[in-house]
Enzyme design. Sequence first.
Site, mmCIF file in Angstrom:
data_model
loop_
_atom_site.group_PDB
_atom_site.id
_atom_site.type_symbol
_atom_site.label_atom_id
_atom_site.label_comp_id
_atom_site.label_asym_id
_atom_site.label_seq_id
_atom_site.Cartn_x
_atom_site.Cartn_y
_atom_site.Cartn_z
ATOM 1 N N HIS A 24 82.592 39.515 44.858
ATOM 2 C CA HIS A 24 83.875 38.799 44.847
ATOM 3 C C HIS A 24 84.363 38.245 43.318
ATOM 4 O O HIS A 24 84.682 37.204 43.158
ATOM 5 C CB HIS A 24 84.210 37.666 45.675
ATOM 6 C CG HIS A 24 83.437 36.595 46.055
ATOM 7 N ND1 HIS A 24 83.122 35.804 44.863
ATOM 8 C CD2 HIS A 24 82.739 35.886 46.822
ATOM 9 C CE1 HIS A 24 82.098 34.970 45.058
ATOM 10 N NE2 HIS A 24 81.923 35.019 46.516
ATOM 11 N N HIS A 78 74.716 29.223 56.658
ATOM 12 C CA HIS A 78 75.941 29.471 55.915
ATOM 13 C C HIS A 78 76.832 30.440 56.626
ATOM 14 O O HIS A 78 76.047 31.663 56.856
ATOM 15 C CB HIS A 78 75.494 29.747 54.555
ATOM 16 C CG HIS A 78 76.647 29.945 53.328
ATOM 17 N ND1 HIS A 78 77.737 29.241 53.676
ATOM 18 C CD2 HIS A 78 76.598 30.533 52.365
ATOM 19 C CE1 HIS A 78 78.569 29.483 52.593
ATOM 20 N NE2 HIS A 78 77.889 30.497 51.720
ATOM 21 N N GLU A 80 79.248 32.272 55.159
ATOM 22 C CA GLU A 80 80.130 33.264 54.225
ATOM 23 C C GLU A 80 79.497 34.509 54.623
ATOM 24 O O GLU A 80 78.254 34.805 54.822
ATOM 25 C CB GLU A 80 79.653 32.994 52.647
ATOM 26 C CG GLU A 80 80.648 33.797 51.868
ATOM 27 C CD GLU A 80 80.652 33.163 50.303
ATOM 28 O OE1 GLU A 80 79.953 32.522 50.058
ATOM 29 O OE2 GLU A 80 81.476 33.968 49.584
ATOM 30 N N ASP A 82 78.415 37.378 53.344
ATOM 31 C CA ASP A 82 77.266 38.187 52.900
ATOM 32 C C ASP A 82 75.960 37.752 53.757
ATOM 33 O O ASP A 82 75.207 38.217 53.886
ATOM 34 C CB ASP A 82 76.956 37.736 51.318
ATOM 35 C CG ASP A 82 77.052 36.200 50.900
ATOM 36 O OD1 ASP A 82 77.820 35.620 51.694
ATOM 37 O OD2 ASP A 82 76.343 36.258 50.025
ATOM 38 N N HIS A 145 77.679 25.677 49.065
ATOM 39 C CA HIS A 145 78.979 25.394 48.160
ATOM 40 C C HIS A 145 80.277 25.503 49.055
ATOM 41 O O HIS A 145 81.209 25.881 48.792
ATOM 42 C CB HIS A 145 78.975 26.666 47.045
ATOM 43 C CG HIS A 145 78.972 27.838 47.604
ATOM 44 N ND1 HIS A 145 79.983 28.964 47.159
ATOM 45 C CD2 HIS A 145 78.300 28.589 48.523
ATOM 46 C CE1 HIS A 145 79.956 29.740 47.730
ATOM 47 N NE2 HIS A 145 78.893 29.892 48.558
ATOM 48 N N ASP A 164 72.391 29.343 49.803
ATOM 49 C CA ASP A 164 72.855 29.816 48.406
ATOM 50 C C ASP A 164 72.163 29.161 47.583
ATOM 51 O O ASP A 164 71.909 29.748 46.212
ATOM 52 C CB ASP A 164 74.185 29.915 48.359
ATOM 53 C CG ASP A 164 75.161 31.178 48.869
ATOM 54 O OD1 ASP A 164 74.552 31.990 49.367
ATOM 55 O OD2 ASP A 164 76.228 30.941 49.251
ATOM 56 N N TYR A 192 74.035 32.508 38.376
ATOM 57 C CA TYR A 192 74.346 31.794 39.460
ATOM 58 C C TYR A 192 75.048 30.626 39.795
ATOM 59 O O TYR A 192 76.007 30.273 40.307
ATOM 60 C CB TYR A 192 73.168 32.168 40.580
ATOM 61 C CG TYR A 192 73.489 32.129 41.907
ATOM 62 C CD1 TYR A 192 73.619 33.156 42.701
ATOM 63 C CD2 TYR A 192 73.437 30.745 42.663
ATOM 64 C CE1 TYR A 192 73.913 33.112 44.036
ATOM 65 C CE2 TYR A 192 73.830 30.756 43.854
ATOM 66 C CZ TYR A 192 74.049 31.979 44.492
ATOM 67 O OH TYR A 192 74.490 32.067 45.839
ATOM 68 N N HIS A 225 69.511 34.526 48.363
ATOM 69 C CA HIS A 225 69.520 35.609 47.410
ATOM 70 C C HIS A 225 68.436 35.432 46.551
ATOM 71 O O HIS A 225 68.123 34.459 45.800
ATOM 72 C CB HIS A 225 70.843 35.453 46.437
ATOM 73 C CG HIS A 225 72.385 35.534 47.286
ATOM 74 N ND1 HIS A 225 72.708 36.691 47.906
ATOM 75 C CD2 HIS A 225 72.981 34.549 47.605
ATOM 76 C CE1 HIS A 225 73.786 36.299 48.588
ATOM 77 N NE2 HIS A 225 74.097 34.974 48.214
HETATM 78 FE FE1 FEO Z 1 77.922 31.456 49.788
HETATM 79 FE FE2 FEO Z 1 75.833 33.898 49.463
HETATM 80 O O1 FEO Z 1 77.241 32.879 50.271
#
Ligand code: FEO
Length: 394
Positions: A24, A78, A80, A82, A145, A164, A192, A225
């Site tokens: 993104h 989370h 989000e 991903d 976040h 994250d 990051y 990640h």
């Molecule tokens: Fe906030 Fe890796 O998604």
Amino acid sequence: MKAVEIRPDIFWVGAIDWNNRDFHGYSIKKGTTYNAYLVRDEKTVLFDTVRRGFKSDLLHHLHQVTKPEQIDYLVVNHVELDHSGCLPEMIDLIKPEKIFCSPMGQKALLEHFHRPDWPLVVVKSGDELKLGRRTVRFLETRMLHWPDSMFSYIPEEKLLISSDAFGQHWATSQRFADEVDSRELLAHAAKYYGNILLPYSPLVQKLLAQVKADGLEIEMIAPDHGLIWRDDPGLILGAYDRWSRQESRKKAVIIYDSMWHSTEKMARAVESGLQREGIKDIQLVHARKNHRSDIMTEVLDARAVIVGSATLNNNLMPAMADVLTYMRGLRPKGKVGAAFGSYGWSGEAVKQLNAYLEEMGIEMAGEGVRIKNVPNHDSLKDCVELGKAVARAM
Ligand code: FEO
């Protein structure tokens, strides 16, 4: 790739996205991973899932350690996409008894997937889930976040599954931080932090203080990640402490865009002024030739941010507006700065650059320098003086 046992009966079962280069609007030159973790105990739990399109990788890894239908619980740290992109398909397959999420996670799951029939169970900070030999203790980390973000801590393993936080966008065949080059790893982690977590730095400070106050023993940090911090989680915890304090070095970043090299000449004259006052670490960054997320990584530990733009149709050069709009959202603190730019007739750019800097709370080292058309040796002296003024303010 295969499932990797990170602790006895605890497995990495995520997916590696070798070819993604854009997250993104954040440039990920070496791909990323979507980590998911499975704990096998009297109850079997899957922590997070993976991005849509990677379900087969997740299933391939899960099948190496369990049958998906034997998973009892899901934990959504989370929402989000991903990490939740293939959640609906996984829920259909697993039919979990319960899906644990934070209060804001419940809202976000309903708003993303519109499935009030899912067996959601809301957990708050301090709530515990007994799995058998192990326990999961939940810790809400609102705005780290997203509002829904939370950590899952397994005290028996001194393992923090950190969503994250502490992650990096880096696709590797290795799974542990101590298996890769530590300088490159920290560079990915810094990028990051600078591009994802920087605006929430005061909350990171609070969280680190809380972890200390609670005496949370952490031997391993497993983020959503990148690499898992196994041998020395203190390395990344210390880095997060520094980054969230927004500590800077005696480093200046000059970010500019130029039409016919006049503003570029001004950038070099500002650099010369900085050097004359003893600043050694200076980065000249052309806004159109560098990605905004790489520029932000340079800004993370810089004390000075100096910006230059030619005036184009009464405005900033578009690449400068892009970088500064992005930077403003990431809320860097504790910087000094100044602006400069060449112009042909109207010359609004410097005023607009100053407005961005002031809005970010950057301490201004001068009113800025404007030069009409092409600078010469005499007019460039003003830029040298601007560089010197910034250096003194550093
Ligand atoms: Fe906030 Fe890796 O998604």
